[in-house]
Scaffold this active site. Structure first.
Site, PDB file in Angstrom:
ATOM      1  N   LYS A  84     -24.744  63.537  15.878  1.00  6.95           N
ATOM      2  CA  LYS A  84     -25.366  62.681  16.835  1.00  6.95           C
ATOM      3  C   LYS A  84     -25.909  61.391  16.150  1.00  6.95           C
ATOM      4  CE  LYS A  84     -28.874  64.687  18.642  1.00  6.95           C
ATOM      5  NZ  LYS A  84     -29.991  64.216  18.201  1.00  6.95           N
TER       6      LYS A  84
ATOM      7  N   THR B  47     -25.030  59.918  13.704  1.00  2.00           N
ATOM      8  CA  THR B  47     -23.820  58.989  13.252  1.00  2.00           C
ATOM      9  C   THR B  47     -23.310  58.511  14.277  1.00  2.00           C
ATOM     10  OG1 THR B  47     -23.455  60.652  11.570  1.00  2.00           O
ATOM     11  CG2 THR B  47     -21.721  59.158  12.088  1.00  2.00           C
TER      12      THR B  47
ATOM     13  N   ARG C  77     -35.605  58.197  15.022  1.00  3.43           N
ATOM     14  CA  ARG C  77     -36.677  59.100  14.125  1.00  3.43           C
ATOM     15  C   ARG C  77     -36.756  59.116  12.708  1.00  3.43           C
ATOM     16  NH1 ARG C  77     -36.050  64.917  15.858  1.00  3.43           N
ATOM     17  NH2 ARG C  77     -33.883  64.464  15.600  1.00  3.43           N
TER      18      ARG C  77
ATOM     19  N   LYS D 253     -30.501  71.316   6.794  1.00  2.62           N
ATOM     20  CA  LYS D 253     -29.822  70.293   7.786  1.00  2.62           C
ATOM     21  C   LYS D 253     -29.559  69.005   7.182  1.00  2.62           C
ATOM     22  CE  LYS D 253     -31.219  68.197  12.301  1.00  2.62           C
ATOM     23  NZ  LYS D 253     -31.108  66.668  11.663  1.00  2.62           N
TER      24      LYS D 253
ATOM     25  N   ALA E 145     -37.631  68.608  17.817  1.00  2.00           N
ATOM     26  CA  ALA E 145     -37.612  68.810  19.005  1.00  2.00           C
ATOM     27  C   ALA E 145     -37.539  70.411  19.540  1.00  2.00           C
ATOM     28  CB  ALA E 145     -36.026  68.260  19.775  1.00  2.00           C
TER      29      ALA E 145
ATOM     30  N   PHE F 159     -32.108  67.237  18.566  1.00  2.14           N
ATOM     31  CA  PHE F 159     -31.297  68.550  18.852  1.00  2.14           C
ATOM     32  C   PHE F 159     -30.648  68.180  20.188  1.00  2.14           C
ATOM     33  CE2 PHE F 159     -34.483  70.534  16.230  1.00  2.14           C
ATOM     34  CZ  PHE F 159     -33.521  70.662  15.317  1.00  2.14           C
TER      35      PHE F 159
ATOM     36  N   PHE G 233     -13.266  64.644  14.365  1.00  2.00           N
ATOM     37  CA  PHE G 233     -13.166  65.139  12.857  1.00  2.00           C
ATOM     38  C   PHE G 233     -11.754  65.231  12.630  1.00  2.00           C
ATOM     39  CE2 PHE G 233     -17.366  66.197  13.511  1.00  2.00           C
ATOM     40  CZ  PHE G 233     -17.986  66.605  12.395  1.00  2.00           C
TER      41      PHE G 233
ATOM     42  N   TRP H 273     -17.822  57.936  11.732  1.00  2.00           N
ATOM     43  CA  TRP H 273     -17.945  58.148  10.111  1.00  2.00           C
ATOM     44  C   TRP H 273     -16.961  57.558   9.159  1.00  2.00           C
ATOM     45  CZ3 TRP H 273     -15.814  59.898   5.766  1.00  2.00           C
ATOM     46  CH2 TRP H 273     -16.775  60.509   4.991  1.00  2.00           C
TER      47      TRP H 273
END
Length: 554
Positions: free
Chosen positions: A70, A72, A93, A104, A272, A300, A380, A408
Site C-alpha cells: 500500500k 509503495t 505516517r 512487518k 490502525a 491496514f 508482482f 516497485w
C-alpha cells in the site's frame, strides 16, 4: 526487473537538499527547520492563503503475509501525478520501530517508489516517537509521584488507566508491577506497557489543529479514577502545560522527498488495528494547502484505517476524500481464496476469484461513504496475464475503474494509468456521508461498523464492557466516536477467518476512554496493545559498517 533490495535502491539514489524540495511547493528557507540536509520540520501556520487541493485516500484489502504494498502504491501514485503535471504532496505516517525491528518492516514504500532517506525515517527520524514516549512516561511518573506524596486527588492505584509506553515490541512488559523496594520507591501496584503508537498522546498529536488545541486535548486525558470512582484527568493533576511543551517540536510536520524528488510530509504514526491509524491532521492539511493533490494513506485495510479516516479524522480535518483508492494484490487475494503461502506464485484463477470477495467487501464499504472508488492492482512478477485479466473483470463487473501498477519496479512511470483514473474519479460528483449521524451512541456505531464495513451481523459485549457502557452513559461519554481495535488480518475479530465471512459476531471485551483524542476505543477479540517480536525478528538481519552504511534494514 532489478535484483537490488529496497535499501540498496535508496542508498544509490542521490537526494536533493531539503531546501530545494521545500521550494517546489513554495516554502522558503525560513518556512522550514532543517534536520540535516535531507529532512526538515515545517513551520506552521503556513504563510499566506492557500486553496485546498484534491484529497485522495489510499487504503487496501486486509493485509496478508503475501504483502499488499500500500505505501509503495501511495508513493508511486504521487510520483505519477507529479509526472502528469499535477503538483502533488504525499501525507504519510511515521514508522514505528516495533515493526521495523520485528516482522512487518517499515512504512517508506519499496523499490523505486520510496520516500527517503529511508534509514532515517524508519529509525529515529526527527525524534517525534521519542518525544511522544518521553511525554507519555513523564505523565506516568507524575501520576505515581502524586500518589507517593500524599495523593491529594484521592486516586485509586488500582484504577490508574494510564500505562507506560515503549516504541518497540516487548511482550515481557505487557503486565508489570511497579513501586517495589519499600517506602522510598513509591506505592506498589500493577501496571503495564503499551507500544508508543497506541498511546493516547499519539492520537492527540495526530488530531490536534494547533498547539493550543494540543494542550486542550492533553488536559482532557483520563488518567484514572478516585476511590469514589470519579474520573481524574490531566487537568486535575495540573501538568497539561508540562506534557504539551515536551511535544512542541513533535507537533510540526516533517518534510522529506520521494526517490523522484517530489515532496512528502510524514507525521504521526498510530497503528490502525489498536488506534485510529491516520497521519496527523496538520500533515494532511499542509499537503492540501501546498499541492493540487494530496495523496494520503490510512493504516491496514479499509475496515480499519479507511473507516477511521472517514469517521474519526475527517470531522477534524474539515475535508473529505475526493476519491478512494483500494490497493489489492493477486497474491493476497489468492491467499484469501485458500492458497498456501508457499504456492502463491503458481497461477490459480479459481482461488483468485474466490478471494476477490475480500476486495469486493472493501470496495462496497468505501462506496457507502458516497465517494468514488478506484482499485489499484499492485502487480508482482509472478502474476500471470490470465490472473490480471480475471481480477480486472471481477472489478469491472462492479462498475469500478481498476488500474494495474508496477511502481516497485518502475516508480511513478508504473502508475500512469492509475493516476489518470484517480484524476477522473476526483472530478466525479460525490455525496459524502458517514455511517451514522453525529451523536449516535457507542452500540449504534459499533453495530453499523460491524454490519456495513465488516459484513457481520451483530456486536456482543462482555460483562465488563456492559458495565463500562453504563458508567460512560453517566459520565456523558457514551456518544463519543468509537475506535475499533481489531485484528487487521480479517474482517472479523478472528485473524484466521479470511475472505469475506458473513453473519459473524464481533466480541467487545472492554472499552478504553480516550477523552483527549475524543473517542472511545473498543477492544475486540484478543488484539494486543503491546505486540511481541517474531521468532526471527528483522533485527537479526541488520548491520552497520565502519563507515556507517546500514544493511539488512529491508
Amino acid at each position: 526487473m532489478t535484483n537490488l533490495k529496497d535499501i540498496e535502491i535508496s542508498q544509490a539514489t542521490p537526494l536533493e537538499p531539503i531546501e530545494k524540495i521545500a521550494a517546489k511547493v513554495g516554502l522558503s528557507p525560513t518556512d522550514i527547520e532543517p534536520y540535516g540536509h535531507t529532512k526538515a520540520k515545517i513551520t506552521l501556520p503556513l504563510p499566506g492563503q492557500h486553496e485546498l487541493g484534491k484529497l485522495v485516500l489510499v487504503t487496501s484489502i486486509n493485509p496478508t503475509p503475501a504483502g499488499e504494498g500500500k505505501s509503495t502504491v501511495v508513493v508511486g501514485l504521487g510520483d505519477a501525478l507529479n509526472r502528469a503535471g499535477h503538483q502533488t504532496v504525499l501525507a504519510l505516517r511515521e514508522p514505528s520501530m516495533g515493526p521495523v525491528m520485528g516482522m512487518k518492516g517499515g512504512a517508506t514504500g519499496g523499490g523505486y517508489a520510496q520516500v527517503v532517506p529511508m534509514e532515517d525515517i524508519n529509525l529515529h527520524f526527527t525524534g517525534d516517537m521519542h518525544a511522544l514516549t518521553e511525554a507519555h512516561d513523564t505523565l506516568a511518573a507524575l501520576i505515581d509521584n502524586h500518589i507517593h506524596h500524599g495523593n491529594a486527588l484521592n486516586l485509586d492505584p488500582r484504577q490508574i488507566v494510564w500505562k507506560r509506553v515503549l516504541d518497540i515490541n516487548d511482550r515481557e512488559l505487557r503486565q508489570t508491577v511497579v513501586g517495589l523496594g519499600g517506602r522510598t520507591s513509591g506505592t506498589p501496584r500493577q501496571d503495564g506497557f503499551d507500544i508508543t503508537v497506541a498511546s493516547e498522546l499519539m492520537a492527540v498529536l495526530c488530531l490536534s489543529e494547533d498547539l493550543t488545541d494540543l494542550k486542550r486535548r492533553v488536559n482532557r486525558i483520563l488518567i484514572g479514577y478516585t476511590y469514589d470512582r470519579e474520573p481524574v484527568t490531566v487537568a486535575d493533576l495540573k501538568v497539561g502545560g508540562a506534557i504539551t511543551l515536551l511535544l512542541k517540536d513533535a507537533i510540526k510536520p516533517n518534510l522529506v522527498q520521494t526517490l523522484e524528488h517530489n515532496p512528502a510530509i510524514i507525521h504521526g504514526g498510530p497503528f490502525a488495528n489498536i488506534a485510529h491509524g491516520c497521519n496527523s491532521v496538520l500533515a494532511t492539511q499542509t499537503a492540501l494547502q501546498l499541492g493540487d493533490f494530496a495523496v494520503t494513506e490510512a493504516g491496514f485495510g479499509a475496515d480499519l484505517g479507511g473507516e477511521k479516516f472517514m469517521d474519526i479524522k475527517t470531522p477534524v480535518l474539515g475535508k473529505t476524500p475526493d476519491a478512494v483508492v483500494v490497493v489489492a494484490t493477486i497474491r493476497a487475494l489468492k491467499y484469501n481464496g485458500g492458497v498456501k503461502r508457499a504456492d502463491l506464485e503458481q497461477e490459480n484463477v479459481a482461488a483468485l476469484k474466490q478471494g476477490s470477495a475480500n476486495l469486493k467487501r472493501h470496495i462496497k464499504s468505501m462506496q457507502q461513504y458516497g465517494v468514488p472508488v478506484v482499485v489499484a492492482i499492485n502487480r508482482f512478477t509472478s502474476d500471470t496475464d490470465a490472473e490480471v485479466a480475471a481480477l480486472t473483470a471481477e472489478v469491472d463487473a462492479l462498475a469500478v475503474p481498476a488500474a494495474t501498477t508496477t511502481v516497485w519496479a518502475d516508480g511513478g512511470a508504473g502508475a500512469t494509468d492509475l493516476a489518470e483514473k484517480v484524476v477522473t474519479a476526483t472530478q466525479q460528483p460525490k455525496d459524502f456521508h458517514r455511517l451514522v449521524p453525529a451523536g449516535a451512541d457507542l452500540m449504534t456505531q459499533m453495530t453499523a461498523i460491524t454490519q456495513k464495513i465488516y459484513g457481520g451481523a451483530k456486536v456482543e459485549l462482555s460483562g465488563k464492557a456492559q458495565r463500562q457502557l453504563k458508567t460512560f452513559a453517566k459520565q456523558g461519554w457514551d456518544k463519543l466516536p468509537v475506535c475499533m481495535a481489531k485484528t487487521q488480518y480479517s474482517l472479523t475479530d478472528d485473524a484466521h477467518q479470511l475472505g469475506a465471512p458473513t453473519e459473524f459476531t464481533i466480541h467487545v471485551r472492554e472499552f478504553a476512554p480516550r477523552l483527549g483524542a475524543g473517542f472511545v476505543v473498543a477492544l475486540t477479540g484478543n488484539v494486543l496493545t503491546m505486540p511481541g517480536l517474531p521468532s526471527h525478528p528483522a533485527a537479526l538481519d541488520m548491520d552497520i559498517d565502519a563507515e556507517g552504511k546500514i544493511t539488512g534494514l529491508f
